[in-house]
Design a protein around this motif. Structure first.
Motif, short mmCIF file in Angstrom:
data_model
loop_
_atom_site.label_atom_id
_atom_site.label_comp_id
_atom_site.label_asym_id
_atom_site.label_seq_id
_atom_site.Cartn_x
_atom_site.Cartn_y
_atom_site.Cartn_z
N LEU A 1 -5.15 -78.06 -8.53
CA LEU A 1 -6.08 -79.18 -8.30
C LEU A 1 -5.85 -80.28 -9.33
N LYS A 2 -5.66 -79.88 -10.61
CA LYS A 2 -5.35 -80.83 -11.67
C LYS A 2 -4.26 -80.23 -12.56
N ALA B 1 -1.72 -81.25 -16.17
CA ALA B 1 -1.39 -82.20 -17.24
C ALA B 1 -0.57 -81.51 -18.33
N PRO C 1 4.65 -84.46 -10.38
CA PRO C 1 3.71 -83.91 -11.38
C PRO C 1 4.35 -83.46 -12.69
N HIS D 1 1.76 -77.26 -5.44
CA HIS D 1 1.23 -78.61 -5.64
C HIS D 1 1.29 -79.36 -4.32
N ASN E 1 -3.18 -83.52 -3.72
CA ASN E 1 -3.63 -83.31 -5.10
C ASN E 1 -2.63 -83.83 -6.13
N THR E 2 -1.41 -84.08 -5.71
CA THR E 2 -0.37 -84.57 -6.62
C THR E 2 0.36 -85.74 -5.95
N ARG F 1 -8.64 -71.97 -15.03
CA ARG F 1 -7.76 -72.78 -15.87
C ARG F 1 -6.75 -71.88 -16.56
#
Length: 411
Positions: free
Chosen positions: A396-397, A399, A371, A362, A366-367, A326
């Motif tokens: 993967l994620k 935000a 995004p 991306h 996954n998107t 992360r």
């Protein structure tokens, strides 16, 4: 073709040429067409076209030939001539595929060489004169990135970058030893005449002594003075911004004298005892964001509601190859590309909390939607991958993180 060139450059002994002619003509570039001249050479030596037709075909593929019928005739001539040279249909089709995919993006060799010379000169200056180089880039007002990215690079050279100051700044960014002062040109809403008058008056008659002296000598309007005060351009007075805003209304909160109206005697103004005024760093940062387009003394990360800055920093990515991590990144830019299946994917560029770059990929699965949600900081979950010694994140994620509200807006 770019990826193929890079791969072959790193392993020249493993290059497999399409045929002997391609090896003879493109050995310098490992069998990949890099220059416009390469297209001409392949059309002439591989397909047997005369040089005039080869050059016309090269121009046509660069979008400089408007007749589709004439272009189609040249393409047919390329295939027919190549067959006469004894090449197989499969080989001809592959060579043509490479020509057609490349020719519209190519430069002449001389053009490419001139860019290479300029690139090496720039790298030399950036290496040995980093502060001066970044100041020059900022004053050039024409870069790939947003202005704040170059300011960040200037700070990384060790320069102390200051907000505009009426007693130190010029029209453009200047550098005095290790101190760099943002120029007045970068201030949103500041009129061109004031951008020129303020430093010119200072150079002619010396530094401004205080707010009153500045107001009289620059003949500035109330609205324009407020912009400078809000941005901290009169901090040399030793007063905070809100106190100066009170004072400037005292000086200019009435009908101004005509331009060049001289005073026989210095007139004094009434002074008032003010209550304690709170000068918030966050409020000042929002002001810098409004008037400069970026906060100078307050990182974008400091706007966040969370103190989390990620588990891994960009400088340590090489330690986490193949692992899912992360990170928190400040958005710089992105590039959209289309896949073979005509779906969209993106490549992103970010800065971490240490001011170091890292890139993201991306993929469509996954998107599924666009995004990016504008400037700001993003929480990124992804896998660390490496290509030619360069690490990036397969996302993967993803935000965008919430930020603190401007104290003025809350009030």
């Amino acid at each position: 073709m770019m990826k193929a060139y890079i791969e072959r450059y790193h392993a020249p002994d493993k290059v497999v040429y399409l045929c002997e002619v391609m090896k003879q003509q493109l050995a310098e570039t490992y069998g990949v067409m890099v220059y416009q001249e390469d297209v001409i050479k392949v059309c002439h030596y591989f397909a047997g076209l005369d040089l005039a037709d080869a050059d016309v075909l090269r121009k046509a593929m660069s979008g400089k030939y408007r007749s589709k019928l004439a272009f189609d005739e040249l393409v047919s001539k390329f295939f027919a001539s190549a067959r006469k040279e004894g090449h197989s249909e499969e080989l001809i089709t592959e060579v043509w595929r490479q020509i057609s995919s490349f020719a519209g993006y190519s430069f002449s060799k001389a053009h490419s060489a001139s860019f290479a010379v300029e690139s090496y000169q720039s790298l030399y200056l950036k290496t040995y004169y980093p502060m001066e180089f970044m100041v020059a880039v900022l004053n050039n007002y024409g870069g790939f990135y947003s202005r704040w990215v170059y300011v960040n690079e200037l700070q990384k050279t060790g320069a102390h970058v200051h907000l505009p100051c009426v007693n130190h700044s010029d029209e453009v960014v200047n550098i005095q030893g290790e101190d760099a002062y943002i120029g007045f040109i970068g201030v949103q809403g500041l009129e061109e005449k004031n951008i020129k008058i303020i430093p010119a008056e200072r150079r002619t008659n010396g530094p401004y002594l205080d707010l009153e002296d500045f107001v009289k000598r620059s003949n500035i309007s109330l609205e324009q003075a407020i912009i400078l005060i809000r941005l901290g351009c009169l901090r040399f007075t030793g007063k905070d911004r809100k106190t100066l805003l009170w004072d400037v209304h005292n000086y200019l909160g009435f009908k101004q004298k005509k331009v060049n109206a001289a005073e026989l005697f210095k007139l004094s103004y009434k002074t008032y005892q003010l209550p304690e005024l709170i000068d918030s760093e966050l409020e000042n940062a929002y002001t810098e964001l409004e008037l400069l387009g970026y906060p100078l003394n307050y990182k974008m990360f400091d706007f966040l509601k969370t103190s989390y800055r990620g588990d891994v920093m960009a400088a340590d990515l090489h330690k986490y190859l193949g692992k899912t991590i992360r990170m928190v990144g400040n958005y710089v830019c992105e590039k959209t590309v289309h896949t073979i299946k005509n779906t969209k994917m993106w490549f992103g560029t970010f800065l971490d909390a240490d001011g170091e770059f890292f890139d993201t990929t991306h993929f469509p699965n996954n998107t599924p939607m666009y995004p990016f949600k504008g400037k700001g900081c993003y929480l990124i979950l992804g896998k660390v991958v490496e290509d030619f010694g360069f690490q990036s994140i397969e996302v993967l994620k993803f935000a965008k993180l919430d930020i603190q509200m401007n104290p003025v807006a809350i009030d």
